[in-house]
Design a protein around this motif. Sequence first.
Motif, PDB file in Angstrom:
ATOM      1  N   GLN A 170      27.405 -60.768  -7.695  1.00 53.86           N
ATOM      2  CA  GLN A 170      27.795 -62.161  -7.262  1.00 53.86           C
ATOM      3  C   GLN A 170      26.883 -62.845  -6.885  1.00 53.86           C
ATOM      4  O   GLN A 170      26.780 -64.149  -7.300  1.00 53.86           O
ATOM      5  CB  GLN A 170      28.892 -61.958  -6.237  1.00 53.86           C
ATOM      6  N   ALA A 171      25.740 -62.402  -6.180  1.00 51.11           N
ATOM      7  CA  ALA A 171      24.767 -63.279  -5.456  1.00 51.11           C
ATOM      8  C   ALA A 171      23.707 -63.608  -6.556  1.00 51.11           C
ATOM      9  O   ALA A 171      23.329 -64.864  -6.743  1.00 51.11           O
ATOM     10  CB  ALA A 171      24.027 -62.549  -4.375  1.00 51.11           C
ATOM     11  N   VAL A 172      23.424 -62.678  -7.522  1.00 44.58           N
ATOM     12  CA  VAL A 172      22.408 -62.886  -8.567  1.00 44.58           C
ATOM     13  C   VAL A 172      22.919 -63.957  -9.438  1.00 44.58           C
ATOM     14  O   VAL A 172      22.526 -64.824 -10.137  1.00 44.58           O
ATOM     15  CB  VAL A 172      22.046 -61.674  -9.420  1.00 44.58           C
ATOM     16  N   TRP A 173      24.335 -63.932  -9.696  1.00 39.30           N
ATOM     17  CA  TRP A 173      25.151 -64.818 -10.785  1.00 39.30           C
ATOM     18  C   TRP A 173      24.987 -66.296 -10.286  1.00 39.30           C
ATOM     19  O   TRP A 173      24.667 -67.092 -10.693  1.00 39.30           O
ATOM     20  CB  TRP A 173      26.526 -64.446 -10.894  1.00 39.30           C
ATOM     21  N   LEU A 174      25.109 -66.344  -8.695  1.00 39.34           N
ATOM     22  CA  LEU A 174      25.471 -67.624  -8.221  1.00 39.34           C
ATOM     23  C   LEU A 174      23.712 -68.232  -8.166  1.00 39.34           C
ATOM     24  O   LEU A 174      23.651 -69.503  -8.478  1.00 39.34           O
ATOM     25  CB  LEU A 174      25.741 -67.576  -6.657  1.00 39.34           C
ATOM     26  N   GLN A 175      22.791 -67.472  -7.876  1.00 44.09           N
ATOM     27  CA  GLN A 175      21.312 -67.781  -8.042  1.00 44.09           C
ATOM     28  C   GLN A 175      21.075 -68.296  -9.500  1.00 44.09           C
ATOM     29  O   GLN A 175      20.277 -69.444  -9.673  1.00 44.09           O
ATOM     30  CB  GLN A 175      20.396 -66.714  -7.397  1.00 44.09           C
ATOM     31  N   LEU A 193      18.246 -56.357 -10.439  1.00 50.02           N
ATOM     32  CA  LEU A 193      19.666 -57.320 -11.412  1.00 50.02           C
ATOM     33  C   LEU A 193      19.103 -58.535 -11.629  1.00 50.02           C
ATOM     34  O   LEU A 193      19.793 -59.341 -12.181  1.00 50.02           O
ATOM     35  CB  LEU A 193      20.732 -57.355 -10.572  1.00 50.02           C
ATOM     36  N   GLY A 194      17.761 -58.957 -11.450  1.00 48.51           N
ATOM     37  CA  GLY A 194      17.253 -60.451 -11.709  1.00 48.51           C
ATOM     38  C   GLY A 194      17.261 -61.153 -10.445  1.00 48.51           C
ATOM     39  O   GLY A 194      16.776 -62.381 -10.597  1.00 48.51           O
ATOM     40  N   GLY A 195      17.442 -60.740  -9.072  1.00 45.48           N
ATOM     41  CA  GLY A 195      17.275 -61.779  -7.913  1.00 45.48           C
ATOM     42  C   GLY A 195      15.947 -62.095  -7.789  1.00 45.48           C
ATOM     43  O   GLY A 195      15.073 -61.239  -8.059  1.00 45.48           O
ATOM     44  N   ASP A 196      15.811 -63.290  -7.150  1.00 45.92           N
ATOM     45  CA  ASP A 196      14.458 -63.774  -6.820  1.00 45.92           C
ATOM     46  C   ASP A 196      14.753 -64.475  -5.356  1.00 45.92           C
ATOM     47  O   ASP A 196      15.660 -64.560  -4.891  1.00 45.92           O
ATOM     48  CB  ASP A 196      14.046 -64.692  -7.614  1.00 45.92           C
ATOM     49  N   ASN A 197      13.449 -64.591  -4.741  1.00 46.59           N
ATOM     50  CA  ASN A 197      13.635 -65.122  -3.577  1.00 46.59           C
ATOM     51  C   ASN A 197      14.267 -64.285  -2.317  1.00 46.59           C
ATOM     52  O   ASN A 197      15.193 -64.773  -1.991  1.00 46.59           O
ATOM     53  CB  ASN A 197      13.858 -66.555  -3.189  1.00 46.59           C
ATOM     54  N   LEU A 198      14.184 -62.940  -2.453  1.00 43.98           N
ATOM     55  CA  LEU A 198      14.876 -62.028  -1.642  1.00 43.98           C
ATOM     56  C   LEU A 198      14.194 -61.813  -0.226  1.00 43.98           C
ATOM     57  O   LEU A 198      13.044 -61.638  -0.011  1.00 43.98           O
ATOM     58  CB  LEU A 198      14.933 -60.652  -2.232  1.00 43.98           C
ATOM     59  N   LEU A 199      15.202 -62.141   0.923  1.00 43.71           N
ATOM     60  CA  LEU A 199      14.777 -61.843   2.124  1.00 43.71           C
ATOM     61  C   LEU A 199      15.189 -60.688   2.710  1.00 43.71           C
ATOM     62  O   LEU A 199      16.386 -60.446   2.996  1.00 43.71           O
ATOM     63  CB  LEU A 199      15.487 -63.177   3.079  1.00 43.71           C
ATOM     64  N   GLY A 207      13.123 -64.143  14.512  1.00 37.50           N
ATOM     65  CA  GLY A 207      13.125 -65.319  13.655  1.00 37.50           C
ATOM     66  C   GLY A 207      12.107 -64.998  12.248  1.00 37.50           C
ATOM     67  O   GLY A 207      11.819 -65.841  11.432  1.00 37.50           O
ATOM     68  N   MET A 208      11.954 -63.635  11.992  1.00 40.11           N
ATOM     69  CA  MET A 208      11.042 -63.313  10.998  1.00 40.11           C
ATOM     70  C   MET A 208      11.789 -62.272   9.769  1.00 40.11           C
ATOM     71  O   MET A 208      12.997 -61.810  10.078  1.00 40.11           O
ATOM     72  CB  MET A 208      10.091 -62.071  11.481  1.00 40.11           C
ATOM     73  N   CYS A 209      11.289 -62.372   8.551  1.00 41.69           N
ATOM     74  CA  CYS A 209      11.773 -61.764   7.607  1.00 41.69           C
ATOM     75  C   CYS A 209      10.466 -61.459   6.583  1.00 41.69           C
ATOM     76  O   CYS A 209       9.425 -61.731   6.787  1.00 41.69           O
ATOM     77  CB  CYS A 209      12.963 -62.578   6.698  1.00 41.69           C
ATOM     78  N   GLN A 210      10.897 -60.513   5.646  1.00 39.74           N
ATOM     79  CA  GLN A 210      10.091 -60.392   4.317  1.00 39.74           C
ATOM     80  C   GLN A 210      10.587 -61.202   3.215  1.00 39.74           C
ATOM     81  O   GLN A 210      11.778 -61.139   2.792  1.00 39.74           O
ATOM     82  CB  GLN A 210      10.003 -58.884   4.012  1.00 39.74           C
ATOM     83  N   LEU A 211       9.625 -61.910   2.614  1.00 43.26           N
ATOM     84  CA  LEU A 211      10.065 -62.786   1.284  1.00 43.26           C
ATOM     85  C   LEU A 211       9.450 -61.988   0.221  1.00 43.26           C
ATOM     86  O   LEU A 211       8.318 -61.937  -0.053  1.00 43.26           O
ATOM     87  CB  LEU A 211       9.547 -64.022   1.520  1.00 43.26           C
ATOM     88  N   VAL A 212      10.288 -61.654  -0.803  1.00 41.07           N
ATOM     89  CA  VAL A 212       9.918 -60.764  -2.047  1.00 41.07           C
ATOM     90  C   VAL A 212      10.138 -62.000  -3.018  1.00 41.07           C
ATOM     91  O   VAL A 212      11.488 -62.139  -3.289  1.00 41.07           O
ATOM     92  CB  VAL A 212      10.678 -59.592  -2.357  1.00 41.07           C
ATOM     93  N   GLN A 213       9.252 -62.065  -4.072  1.00 42.51           N
ATOM     94  CA  GLN A 213       9.397 -63.235  -5.111  1.00 42.51           C
ATOM     95  C   GLN A 213       8.927 -62.408  -6.297  1.00 42.51           C
ATOM     96  O   GLN A 213       8.182 -61.650  -6.134  1.00 42.51           O
ATOM     97  CB  GLN A 213       8.445 -64.279  -5.054  1.00 42.51           C
ATOM     98  N   ARG A 214       9.785 -62.432  -7.410  1.00 43.13           N
ATOM     99  CA  ARG A 214       9.561 -61.808  -8.672  1.00 43.13           C
ATOM    100  C   ARG A 214       8.197 -62.000  -9.160  1.00 43.13           C
ATOM    101  O   ARG A 214       7.645 -61.171  -9.665  1.00 43.13           O
ATOM    102  CB  ARG A 214      10.396 -62.206  -9.729  1.00 43.13           C
ATOM    103  N   SER A 215       7.595 -63.242  -9.308  1.00 43.12           N
ATOM    104  CA  SER A 215       6.478 -63.195  -9.861  1.00 43.12           C
ATOM    105  C   SER A 215       5.268 -62.785  -9.231  1.00 43.12           C
ATOM    106  O   SER A 215       4.192 -62.035  -9.710  1.00 43.12           O
ATOM    107  CB  SER A 215       6.072 -64.921  -9.444  1.00 43.12           C
ATOM    108  N   THR A 216       5.532 -62.630  -7.603  1.00 41.69           N
ATOM    109  CA  THR A 216       4.187 -61.828  -6.898  1.00 41.69           C
ATOM    110  C   THR A 216       4.307 -60.466  -7.156  1.00 41.69           C
ATOM    111  O   THR A 216       3.376 -59.603  -7.491  1.00 41.69           O
ATOM    112  CB  THR A 216       4.572 -62.041  -5.375  1.00 41.69           C
ATOM    113  N   VAL A 217       5.571 -59.954  -7.242  1.00 38.19           N
ATOM    114  CA  VAL A 217       5.675 -58.446  -7.539  1.00 38.19           C
ATOM    115  C   VAL A 217       5.490 -57.844  -9.016  1.00 38.19           C
ATOM    116  O   VAL A 217       4.701 -57.089  -9.034  1.00 38.19           O
ATOM    117  CB  VAL A 217       7.158 -57.907  -7.264  1.00 38.19           C
ATOM    118  N   LEU A 218       5.832 -58.679  -9.850  1.00 35.01           N
ATOM    119  CA  LEU A 218       5.551 -58.450 -11.163  1.00 35.01           C
ATOM    120  C   LEU A 218       3.961 -58.498 -11.526  1.00 35.01           C
ATOM    121  O   LEU A 218       3.794 -57.938 -12.398  1.00 35.01           O
ATOM    122  CB  LEU A 218       6.587 -59.050 -12.276  1.00 35.01           C
TER     123      LEU A 218
END
Length: 221
Positions: A170-175, A193-199, A207-218
Amino acid sequence: MTIRNGHKHLRSEAQPAMVDLKNVLKEKSVVAVDISGWAVGACKGIDSARQQNRVPPVPMSRAVGAVMSKLICLLLLPGIYVVLILDGRVFPPKLAEHQRRRVGRADAAKELAEARTSGNSTRVDKLLKLLAFPRGDFWHDLISSVRALSADKGGDRVAIFQSPYEFDAQAVWLQRHGFVDYLLTEDADLFFLGGDNLLFKSNVFQGMCQLVQRSTVLSRR
Protein backbone atom coordinates in the motif's frame (compact mmCIF):
# COMPACT_ATOMS: atom_id res chain seq x y z
CA MET A 1 21.49 -9.64 -5.44
CA THR A 2 19.07 -11.99 -3.63
CA ILE A 3 16.44 -10.69 -1.21
CA ARG A 4 18.28 -12.27 1.73
CA ASN A 5 21.63 -10.80 0.72
CA GLY A 6 19.91 -7.49 0.05
CA HIS A 7 18.60 -7.37 3.62
CA LYS A 8 22.12 -7.98 4.92
CA HIS A 9 23.43 -5.25 2.61
CA LEU A 10 20.94 -2.71 3.94
CA ARG A 11 21.78 -3.60 7.52
CA SER A 12 25.55 -3.46 7.14
CA GLU A 13 27.75 -1.39 4.84
CA ALA A 14 24.85 0.47 3.22
CA GLN A 15 23.38 1.45 6.56
CA PRO A 16 23.65 5.23 6.95
CA ALA A 17 24.31 7.23 10.09
CA MET A 18 21.49 8.57 12.22
CA VAL A 19 20.25 11.96 11.06
CA ASP A 20 17.97 14.61 12.51
CA LEU A 21 14.41 14.34 11.18
CA LYS A 22 14.19 18.13 11.03
CA ASN A 23 16.99 18.08 8.46
CA VAL A 24 15.42 15.28 6.42
CA LEU A 25 11.77 16.19 5.94
CA LYS A 26 11.07 18.96 3.47
CA GLU A 27 8.14 21.35 3.74
CA LYS A 28 4.87 19.99 2.29
CA SER A 29 6.22 16.44 2.47
CA VAL A 30 3.88 13.55 3.27
CA VAL A 31 5.12 10.76 5.55
CA ALA A 32 3.43 7.34 5.52
CA VAL A 33 3.86 5.50 8.83
CA ASP A 34 3.72 1.72 9.26
CA ILE A 35 1.64 2.03 12.43
CA SER A 36 1.06 -1.73 12.79
CA GLY A 37 4.71 -2.72 12.46
CA TRP A 38 5.87 0.25 14.50
CA ALA A 39 3.42 -0.53 17.34
CA VAL A 40 4.44 -4.20 17.46
CA GLY A 41 8.10 -3.13 17.65
CA ALA A 42 7.24 -0.70 20.46
CA CYS A 43 5.45 -3.51 22.31
CA LYS A 44 8.59 -5.62 22.22
CA GLY A 45 10.77 -2.81 23.52
CA ILE A 46 8.34 -1.84 26.28
CA ASP A 47 7.84 -5.44 27.39
CA SER A 48 11.59 -5.95 27.59
CA ALA A 49 11.95 -2.73 29.63
CA ARG A 50 9.16 -3.90 31.96
CA GLN A 51 11.09 -7.05 32.80
CA GLN A 52 13.92 -4.80 33.97
CA ASN A 53 11.53 -2.54 35.90
CA ARG A 54 12.46 0.43 33.71
CA VAL A 55 8.85 1.42 32.86
CA PRO A 56 5.69 1.54 35.02
CA PRO A 57 3.21 -1.38 34.70
CA VAL A 58 0.56 0.51 32.72
CA PRO A 59 -1.61 -1.18 30.03
CA MET A 60 0.39 -1.90 26.88
CA SER A 61 -1.97 0.12 24.65
CA ARG A 62 -1.48 3.13 26.91
CA ALA A 63 2.31 2.77 26.95
CA VAL A 64 2.55 2.35 23.17
CA GLY A 65 0.03 5.16 22.70
CA ALA A 66 2.31 7.49 24.66
CA VAL A 67 5.30 6.59 22.47
CA MET A 68 3.18 6.85 19.31
CA SER A 69 2.05 10.31 20.42
CA LYS A 70 5.69 11.36 20.65
CA LEU A 71 6.28 10.03 17.15
CA ILE A 72 3.35 11.97 15.66
CA CYS A 73 4.37 15.18 17.42
CA LEU A 74 7.92 14.64 16.17
CA LEU A 75 6.76 14.27 12.57
CA LEU A 76 4.36 17.22 12.64
CA LEU A 77 6.96 19.79 11.71
CA PRO A 78 5.67 22.92 9.95
CA GLY A 79 4.11 21.96 6.62
CA ILE A 80 4.50 18.19 7.12
CA TYR A 81 1.57 15.80 6.60
CA VAL A 82 1.35 12.35 8.20
CA VAL A 83 -0.53 9.29 6.94
CA LEU A 84 -0.87 6.47 9.49
CA ILE A 85 -1.53 3.14 7.76
CA LEU A 86 -2.78 0.04 9.56
CA ASP A 87 -2.37 -3.46 8.19
CA GLY A 88 -5.55 -5.06 6.90
CA ARG A 89 -6.16 -8.72 6.20
CA VAL A 90 -3.37 -11.26 6.01
CA PHE A 91 -1.95 -11.43 2.49
CA PRO A 92 -3.11 -14.91 1.23
CA PRO A 93 0.38 -16.16 0.24
CA LYS A 94 1.53 -15.46 3.83
CA LEU A 95 -1.22 -17.39 5.63
CA ALA A 96 1.12 -20.29 6.37
CA GLU A 97 3.78 -17.94 7.75
CA HIS A 98 1.27 -16.27 10.08
CA GLN A 99 0.11 -19.66 11.28
CA ARG A 100 3.74 -20.62 11.98
CA ARG A 101 4.18 -17.44 14.03
CA ARG A 102 1.06 -18.20 16.09
CA VAL A 103 2.37 -21.67 16.85
CA GLY A 104 5.76 -20.17 17.68
CA ARG A 105 4.18 -17.82 20.23
CA ALA A 106 2.35 -20.74 21.86
CA ASP A 107 5.59 -22.73 22.11
CA ALA A 108 7.43 -19.69 23.44
CA ALA A 109 4.94 -19.33 26.30
CA LYS A 110 5.66 -22.90 27.38
CA GLU A 111 9.42 -22.47 27.06
CA LEU A 112 9.64 -19.17 28.95
CA ALA A 113 9.29 -20.71 32.42
CA GLU A 114 12.03 -23.24 31.68
CA ALA A 115 14.37 -20.54 30.38
CA ARG A 116 13.81 -18.46 33.51
CA THR A 117 14.43 -21.46 35.77
CA SER A 118 17.68 -22.28 33.98
CA GLY A 119 18.80 -18.65 34.16
CA ASN A 120 19.23 -18.31 30.39
CA SER A 121 18.74 -14.53 30.24
CA THR A 122 19.48 -14.29 26.50
CA ARG A 123 16.81 -16.86 25.68
CA VAL A 124 14.36 -15.23 28.10
CA ASP A 125 14.79 -11.88 26.33
CA LYS A 126 14.17 -13.44 22.90
CA LEU A 127 11.06 -15.25 24.12
CA LEU A 128 9.66 -12.12 25.74
CA LYS A 129 10.06 -10.21 22.49
CA LEU A 130 8.26 -13.00 20.61
CA LEU A 131 5.41 -12.97 23.14
CA ALA A 132 5.07 -9.17 23.20
CA PHE A 133 2.38 -9.19 20.52
CA PRO A 134 -0.68 -6.89 20.78
CA ARG A 135 -3.81 -8.68 21.97
CA GLY A 136 -7.39 -7.97 22.96
CA ASP A 137 -8.51 -4.35 22.76
CA PHE A 138 -4.99 -3.06 22.09
CA TRP A 139 -5.65 -1.81 18.55
CA HIS A 140 -9.00 -0.21 19.41
CA ASP A 141 -7.47 1.67 22.36
CA LEU A 142 -4.39 2.71 20.37
CA ILE A 143 -6.37 3.98 17.38
CA SER A 144 -8.70 5.93 19.67
CA SER A 145 -5.79 7.67 21.37
CA VAL A 146 -4.06 8.37 18.04
CA ARG A 147 -7.24 9.88 16.57
CA ALA A 148 -7.68 12.11 19.62
CA LEU A 149 -4.08 13.30 19.37
CA SER A 150 -4.36 13.83 15.63
CA ALA A 151 -7.42 16.02 16.03
CA ASP A 152 -5.76 18.00 18.82
CA LYS A 153 -2.26 18.46 17.36
CA GLY A 154 -2.45 17.91 13.64
CA GLY A 155 -5.95 18.79 12.52
CA ASP A 156 -6.17 18.02 8.81
CA ARG A 157 -2.45 17.22 8.63
CA VAL A 158 -2.90 13.68 10.01
CA ALA A 159 -4.87 10.90 8.33
CA ILE A 160 -5.34 7.30 9.43
CA PHE A 161 -6.69 4.42 7.38
CA GLN A 162 -6.45 0.66 6.97
CA SER A 163 -4.76 -0.98 4.02
CA PRO A 164 -6.61 -3.83 2.25
CA TYR A 165 -3.69 -6.10 3.15
CA GLU A 166 -0.23 -5.11 4.45
CA PHE A 167 1.43 -1.72 4.76
CA ASP A 168 4.28 -2.59 2.39
CA ALA A 169 2.47 -2.76 -0.93
CA GLN A 170 0.00 0.00 0.00
CA ALA A 171 2.75 2.45 0.98
CA VAL A 172 4.88 1.80 -2.10
CA TRP A 173 1.81 2.21 -4.34
CA LEU A 174 1.01 5.55 -2.68
CA GLN A 175 4.61 6.70 -3.15
CA ARG A 176 4.80 5.64 -6.79
CA HIS A 177 1.60 7.56 -7.53
CA GLY A 178 2.88 10.70 -5.82
CA PHE A 179 0.65 10.67 -2.72
CA VAL A 180 3.47 10.27 -0.15
CA ASP A 181 7.15 11.18 -0.09
CA TYR A 182 8.66 9.26 2.84
CA LEU A 183 7.97 5.81 4.30
CA LEU A 184 8.58 5.35 8.02
CA THR A 185 9.00 1.66 8.81
CA GLU A 186 11.30 -0.98 10.28
CA ASP A 187 10.73 -3.39 7.40
CA ALA A 188 13.47 -3.54 4.76
CA ASP A 189 11.06 -5.32 2.39
CA LEU A 190 9.83 -1.91 1.25
CA PHE A 191 13.15 -1.25 -0.46
CA PHE A 192 12.81 -4.43 -2.55
CA LEU A 193 9.22 -3.53 -3.43
CA GLY A 194 10.49 -0.30 -4.95
CA GLY A 195 10.18 2.05 -1.98
CA ASP A 196 12.41 5.12 -1.65
CA ASN A 197 13.18 7.69 1.06
CA LEU A 198 12.80 5.07 3.79
CA LEU A 199 12.99 6.21 7.42
CA PHE A 200 14.36 3.44 9.65
CA LYS A 201 15.17 3.20 13.36
CA SER A 202 13.21 6.31 14.29
CA ASN A 203 14.09 7.47 17.82
CA VAL A 204 11.18 9.48 19.21
CA PHE A 205 13.19 10.72 22.18
CA GLN A 206 16.10 12.11 20.18
CA GLY A 207 14.27 12.99 16.95
CA MET A 208 16.70 10.91 14.91
CA CYS A 209 16.35 8.27 12.19
CA GLN A 210 18.17 6.58 9.31
CA LEU A 211 17.34 7.79 5.81
CA VAL A 212 17.77 5.12 3.10
CA GLN A 213 17.54 6.32 -0.50
CA ARG A 214 17.55 3.98 -3.49
CA SER A 215 20.09 5.95 -5.48
CA THR A 216 22.60 5.86 -2.61
CA VAL A 217 22.21 2.13 -1.92
CA LEU A 218 22.29 1.03 -5.56
CA SER A 219 25.40 3.10 -6.26
CA ARG A 220 27.30 0.93 -3.74
CA ARG A 221 26.60 -2.37 -5.49
